[in-house]
Structures are given as structure tokens and as C-alpha cells.
Design a protein around this motif. Structure first.
Motif, PDB file in Angstrom:
ATOM      1  N   GLU A  79     -72.124  11.989   7.748  1.00 22.39           N
ATOM      2  CA  GLU A  79     -70.894  11.496   8.484  1.00 22.39           C
ATOM      3  C   GLU A  79     -70.282  12.491   8.852  1.00 22.39           C
ATOM      4  O   GLU A  79     -69.584  12.379  10.042  1.00 22.39           O
ATOM      5  CB  GLU A  79     -70.569  10.336   8.781  1.00 22.39           C
ATOM      6  CG  GLU A  79     -71.373   8.917   8.397  1.00 22.39           C
ATOM      7  CD  GLU A  79     -70.894   7.322   8.129  1.00 22.39           C
ATOM      8  OE1 GLU A  79     -69.556   7.622   7.523  1.00 22.39           O
ATOM      9  OE2 GLU A  79     -72.014   6.716   8.311  1.00 22.39           O
ATOM     10  N   GLY A  82     -72.100  16.611   8.930  1.00 22.98           N
ATOM     11  CA  GLY A  82     -73.384  16.793   9.357  1.00 22.98           C
ATOM     12  C   GLY A  82     -74.760  17.441   8.789  1.00 22.98           C
ATOM     13  O   GLY A  82     -74.138  17.853   7.574  1.00 22.98           O
ATOM     14  N   GLU A  84     -77.120  19.150   8.989  1.00 28.76           N
ATOM     15  CA  GLU A  84     -77.223  20.891   8.918  1.00 28.76           C
ATOM     16  C   GLU A  84     -76.544  21.099   7.902  1.00 28.76           C
ATOM     17  O   GLU A  84     -76.989  21.972   7.145  1.00 28.76           O
ATOM     18  CB  GLU A  84     -77.432  21.215  10.669  1.00 28.76           C
ATOM     19  CG  GLU A  84     -78.358  20.191  11.254  1.00 28.76           C
ATOM     20  CD  GLU A  84     -79.212  20.646  11.091  1.00 28.76           C
ATOM     21  OE1 GLU A  84     -80.217  22.043   9.519  1.00 28.76           O
ATOM     22  OE2 GLU A  84     -80.479  20.365  10.622  1.00 28.76           O
TER      23      GLU A  84
END
Length: 112
Positions: A79, A82, A84
Motif C-alpha cells: 500500500e 507499491g 513493483e
């Protein structure tokens, strides 16, 4: 001496617990910072050992008994930064790192 026995870790751990105001990252429990731990997301990674994004204040229950409470830890990190970025950090966490005395001293001084 292990990293957790170093002055660098003692200072960094205090920084983390103070920064997070004694609030457990995973369950929200608030306590005196002396009763809390600095919990690593990457448990066995020397590379990420002193990374402030992946070391958070945790209560003893979450950090020790629940082994970091990684399900909640993961969800919150995703959250915040991210998926990635978390994947990139996971790859970085697998790199070999041996902390030199000079590097440990620099960390110790940084978090005075």
C-alpha cells in the motif's frame, strides 16, 4: 560480533522505534519504545539490515512470536510503496553484503 550486537544496530533500532512512536507497524499496539522491537521485513538480508523503509517498529508478539507478522507487513508495504518497488527490494535483498567496521561506525554516527 553479529550485526544485532553492534552499536550501529542499537542506535538504528532506537531511531526506528522512536520514529514510529512506539506503534507496532503490523498490529497498531502502542507501547514504550523500550518495550518494542525494530522488526525487519527481510529477515535474513544483511543488504537490507539498516534500510529504514524495511525496518519498522513492532511489538514483541508480532516481531518474535508471529515471525514479523509478514502477511500484514507485506500488505502495508505494498500500500505504501507499491508492488513493483517491493519486488525490486526483494531482488536487492538477495545481494551479498558484509558490513565493514567503517560502514558500521558511519551508521552508528548517523543515528546518534
Amino acid at each position: 560480533m553479529t550485526l544485532k550486537q553492534s552499536k550501529a544496530w542499537k542506535r538504528f533500532s532506537l531511531f526506528v522505534r522512536t520514529r514510529d512512536k512506539g506503534i507496532c507497524y503490523t498490529c497498531g499496539k502502542k507501547d514504550d519504545i523500550r518495550a518494542m522491537d525494530a522488526g525487519h521485513y527481510f529477515h535474513r538480508s544483511a543488504m537490507m539490515f539498516f534500510h529504514p523503509l524495511f525496518v519498522r517498529c513492532q511489538c514483541v508478539r508480532c516481531n518474535r512470536w508471529l515471525h514479523g507478522n509478514l502477511g500484514i507487513y507485506t500488505r502495508k508495504l505494498v500500500e505504501e510503496i507499491g508492488l513493483e518497488e517491493l519486488k525490486r527490494a526483494e531482488i536487492k535483498s538477495k545481494e551479498y553484503k558484509k558490513w565493514s567496521p567503517k560502514e558500521l561506525k558511519a551508521i552508528e554516527l548517523k543515528y546518534m
